[in-house]
Every structure is written in structure tokens, then in C-alpha cells.
Design a protein around this motif. Structure first.
Motif, PDB file in Angstrom:
ATOM      1  N   ARG A  77       0.794  -1.228   0.000  1.00  0.00           N
ATOM      2  CA  ARG A  77       0.000   0.000   0.000  1.00  0.00           C
ATOM      3  C   ARG A  77       0.827   1.279   0.000  1.00  0.00           C
ATOM      4  N   HIS A  78       2.144   1.138  -0.019  1.00  0.00           N
ATOM      5  CA  HIS A  78       3.048   2.298   0.013  1.00  0.00           C
ATOM      6  C   HIS A  78       2.838   3.129   1.275  1.00  0.00           C
ATOM      7  N   ARG A  79       2.556   2.466   2.384  1.00  0.00           N
ATOM      8  CA  ARG A  79       2.306   3.139   3.662  1.00  0.00           C
ATOM      9  C   ARG A  79       2.923   2.335   4.802  1.00  0.00           C
ATOM     10  N   ILE A  80       3.494   3.058   5.757  1.00  0.00           N
ATOM     11  CA  ILE A  80       3.879   2.473   7.038  1.00  0.00           C
ATOM     12  C   ILE A  80       2.928   3.101   8.045  1.00  0.00           C
ATOM     13  N   LEU A  81       2.183   2.269   8.722  1.00  0.00           N
ATOM     14  CA  LEU A  81       1.030   2.722   9.485  1.00  0.00           C
ATOM     15  C   LEU A  81       1.382   3.274  10.871  1.00  0.00           C
ATOM     16  N   ASP A  82       0.699   4.370  11.227  1.00  0.00           N
ATOM     17  CA  ASP A  82       0.854   4.959  12.557  1.00  0.00           C
ATOM     18  C   ASP A  82       0.427   3.976  13.644  1.00  0.00           C
ATOM     19  N   ILE A  83      -0.548   3.136  13.337  1.00  0.00           N
ATOM     20  CA  ILE A  83      -1.036   2.165  14.321  1.00  0.00           C
ATOM     21  C   ILE A  83       0.046   1.136  14.655  1.00  0.00           C
ATOM     22  N   VAL A  84       1.083   1.084  13.860  1.00  0.00           N
ATOM     23  CA  VAL A  84       2.225   0.207  14.135  1.00  0.00           C
ATOM     24  C   VAL A  84       3.366   1.008  14.781  1.00  0.00           C
ATOM     25  N   THR A  85       3.681   2.171  14.226  1.00  0.00           N
ATOM     26  CA  THR A  85       4.863   2.907  14.684  1.00  0.00           C
ATOM     27  C   THR A  85       4.688   3.548  16.058  1.00  0.00           C
ATOM     28  N   TYR A  86       3.545   4.176  16.308  1.00  0.00           N
ATOM     29  CA  TYR A  86       3.356   4.834  17.606  1.00  0.00           C
ATOM     30  C   TYR A  86       3.367   3.845  18.772  1.00  0.00           C
ATOM     31  N   PRO A  87       2.603   2.744  18.675  1.00  0.00           N
ATOM     32  CA  PRO A  87       2.696   1.767  19.779  1.00  0.00           C
ATOM     33  C   PRO A  87       4.109   1.196  19.935  1.00  0.00           C
ATOM     34  N   LEU A  88       4.823   1.000  18.834  1.00  0.00           N
ATOM     35  CA  LEU A  88       6.203   0.509  18.921  1.00  0.00           C
ATOM     36  C   LEU A  88       7.042   1.453  19.780  1.00  0.00           C
ATOM     37  N   PRO A  96       9.994   1.000  -1.563  1.00  0.00           N
ATOM     38  CA  PRO A  96       9.515   0.826  -0.185  1.00  0.00           C
ATOM     39  C   PRO A  96      10.677   0.718   0.801  1.00  0.00           C
ATOM     40  N   TYR A  97      11.043   1.862   1.399  1.00  0.00           N
ATOM     41  CA  TYR A  97      12.196   1.904   2.292  1.00  0.00           C
ATOM     42  C   TYR A  97      11.962   1.100   3.563  1.00  0.00           C
ATOM     43  N   GLY A  98      10.707   0.767   3.849  1.00  0.00           N
ATOM     44  CA  GLY A  98      10.430  -0.101   4.989  1.00  0.00           C
ATOM     45  C   GLY A  98      11.150  -1.438   4.881  1.00  0.00           C
ATOM     46  N   VAL A  99      11.363  -1.900   3.665  1.00  0.00           N
ATOM     47  CA  VAL A  99      12.099  -3.149   3.446  1.00  0.00           C
ATOM     48  C   VAL A  99      13.544  -2.983   3.910  1.00  0.00           C
ATOM     49  N   ALA A 100      14.177  -1.885   3.515  1.00  0.00           N
ATOM     50  CA  ALA A 100      15.564  -1.631   3.918  1.00  0.00           C
ATOM     51  C   ALA A 100      15.662  -1.428   5.428  1.00  0.00           C
ATOM     52  N   ILE A 101      14.672  -0.738   5.993  1.00  0.00           N
ATOM     53  CA  ILE A 101      14.681  -0.533   7.443  1.00  0.00           C
ATOM     54  C   ILE A 101      14.616  -1.883   8.157  1.00  0.00           C
ATOM     55  N   TRP A 128       6.687   9.921   5.883  1.00  0.00           N
ATOM     56  CA  TRP A 128       6.828  10.140   7.324  1.00  0.00           C
ATOM     57  C   TRP A 128       6.717   8.838   8.093  1.00  0.00           C
ATOM     58  N   GLY A 129       6.073   7.831   7.525  1.00  0.00           N
ATOM     59  CA  GLY A 129       6.024   6.518   8.166  1.00  0.00           C
ATOM     60  C   GLY A 129       7.413   5.916   8.307  1.00  0.00           C
ATOM     61  N   ASP A 130       8.254   6.138   7.305  1.00  0.00           N
ATOM     62  CA  ASP A 130       9.643   5.665   7.375  1.00  0.00           C
ATOM     63  C   ASP A 130      10.367   6.327   8.543  1.00  0.00           C
ATOM     64  N   VAL A 131      10.157   7.621   8.699  1.00  0.00           N
ATOM     65  CA  VAL A 131      10.805   8.374   9.777  1.00  0.00           C
ATOM     66  C   VAL A 131      10.351   7.832  11.132  1.00  0.00           C
ATOM     67  N   LYS A 132       9.039   7.618  11.287  1.00  0.00           N
ATOM     68  CA  LYS A 132       8.507   7.123  12.559  1.00  0.00           C
ATOM     69  C   LYS A 132       8.973   5.700  12.842  1.00  0.00           C
ATOM     70  N   ALA A 141      16.147  11.165  12.677  1.00  0.00           N
ATOM     71  CA  ALA A 141      16.715  12.380  12.078  1.00  0.00           C
ATOM     72  C   ALA A 141      17.462  12.091  10.785  1.00  0.00           C
ATOM     73  N   LEU A 142      17.934  10.858  10.613  1.00  0.00           N
ATOM     74  CA  LEU A 142      18.626  10.506   9.365  1.00  0.00           C
ATOM     75  C   LEU A 142      17.715  10.653   8.150  1.00  0.00           C
ATOM     76  N   LEU A 143      16.422  10.446   8.348  1.00  0.00           N
ATOM     77  CA  LEU A 143      15.483  10.500   7.229  1.00  0.00           C
ATOM     78  C   LEU A 143      14.737  11.827   7.123  1.00  0.00           C
ATOM     79  N   LEU A 144      14.932  12.710   8.085  1.00  0.00           N
ATOM     80  CA  LEU A 144      14.205  13.984   8.059  1.00  0.00           C
ATOM     81  C   LEU A 144      14.413  14.791   6.778  1.00  0.00           C
ATOM     82  N   PRO A 145      15.648  14.935   6.287  1.00  0.00           N
ATOM     83  CA  PRO A 145      15.797  15.724   5.049  1.00  0.00           C
ATOM     84  C   PRO A 145      14.971  15.162   3.887  1.00  0.00           C
TER      85      PRO A 145
END
Length: 178
Positions: A26-37, A157-162, A83-87, A70-74
Motif C-alpha cells: 500500500r506504500h504506507r507504514i502505518l501509525d497504528i504500528v509505529t506509535y505503539p512501537l 519501499p524503504y520499509g524493506v531496507a529498514i 513520514w512513516g519511514d521516519v517514525k 533524524a537521518l530520514l528527516l531531510p
């Protein structure tokens, strides 16, 4: 490995797998995953190690999470990355803490570079990518004028690299602590 570290790594592993699936599909990293993490990581760190310092506890998780994100902020600020990648990076840092976050940053960067190269080759966009890079540098050097034609955005999908880089860092941390 302590029970708390096992719990943290389990939660992180689940969050990474879910994030890879949603990022690819879906080209999304979900807040429902990142915030609880992030909340679980910082809460467990505070509960098990207290406020701590740079190498343990809440402070280690906070500094590591903010530093890795902060590495992904720029890229996120320029709209080149989500922003899902950043979170997700923040959550990874919060779980791993210092100094493991340093390895994670390096391994995630290496995995991301490898992923980008493989994606460009797989999609047959090598020459197009080289030409676009040359045009960007020529524009910056004022050898060419900026085009008004819109640039096609590619989704990698940078989530794969993360996830790959994080699992690599977890393996590295475990093998170096034995």
C-alpha cells in the motif's frame, strides 16, 4: 538476552514485518504500528532500566530514536520519503538504544542503497536514472536551466531496507554480545 530485550525485539520484529507488508502493498507504514512501537519501547526501557543514561534506560531509547529518525528527516521534508519511514526509524532506535543504533543506521543505509540499485536494475531504469542524475547536477552547476516538466516519482519501499538493516543490526548485536 534478558526477558525485556526479548520482549522488545519481538515487538520490533512484528512491527517490522507488518511495515514491510504495508509498505510494499500500500506504500504506507502505518501509525497504528509505529506509535505503539515507540510507546512500548520507551515504556519497557523506563520500567526495566529507569531513566538511565546514553547506554540504557529511557534516555538511551529517546536519544537513539530521535537520532535514527533524524537521518530520514531531510528526505521526508523534501517529500522524497514518507513520514512513516521516519517514525519507524524512531521506533527502531527506541528499541535498540545506544550503541546498537549506530550499527542499525549503517546497516539500514547499506540495505537501502542495495535495494535502490536492485530496483533500478530490475525495472530497467539504469540509463534513465543516470541521465536524470546528470541533469540535476547540470542544473545545480547552472549548465542547464531547470525543466518545468514534472519528474516521475518512483516508490521504493524503504520499509524493506529498514527491516533488513534492523534485523542485521540485531544479529550483529547478538553475535557481538556472546
Amino acid at each position: 538476552m534478558t526477558p525485556v530485550q526479548t520482549a522488545l525485539w519481538t515487538v520490533l520484529g512484528v512491527a517490522l514485518v507488518i511495515s514491510v507488508v504495508t509498505d510494499v502493498l500500500r506504500h504506507r507504514i502505518l501509525d497504528i504500528v509505529t506509535y505503539p512501537l515507540m510507546v512500548i519501547a520507551l515504556g519497557l526501557r523506563l520500567w526495566s532500566e529507569g531513566v538511565g543514561d546514553l547506554e540504557k534506560g529511557l534516555i538511551s531509547g529517546l536519544v537513539s530514536g530521535v537520532g535514527l529518525a533524524a537521518l530520514l528527516l531531510p528526505g521526508a521534508l523534501r517529500g522524497k520519503m514518507g513520514w512513516g519511514d521516519v517514525k519507524l526509524m524512531g521506533g527502531v532506535g527506541a528499541v535498540l538504544g545506544f550503541p546498537a543504533v549506530m550499527a542499525a543506521g549503517a546497516f539500514i543505509s547499506l540495505a537501502g542503497a542495495f535495494q535502490a540499485v536492485v530496483t533500478i536494475i530490475w525495472k530497467g531504469e539504469v540509463w534513465e536514472t543516470i541521465a536524470a542524475t546528470g541533469r540535476r547536477w547540470a542544473i545545480r552547476a547552472r549548465l542547464l536551466r531547470a525543466d518545468t516538466t514534472p519528474v516521475t516519482q518512483r516508490h521504493i519501499p524503504y520499509g524493506v531496507a529498514i527491516a533488513l538493516g534492523t534485523f542485521w543490526a540485531m544479529w550483529w548485536q547478538q553475535s557481538n554480545s556472546s
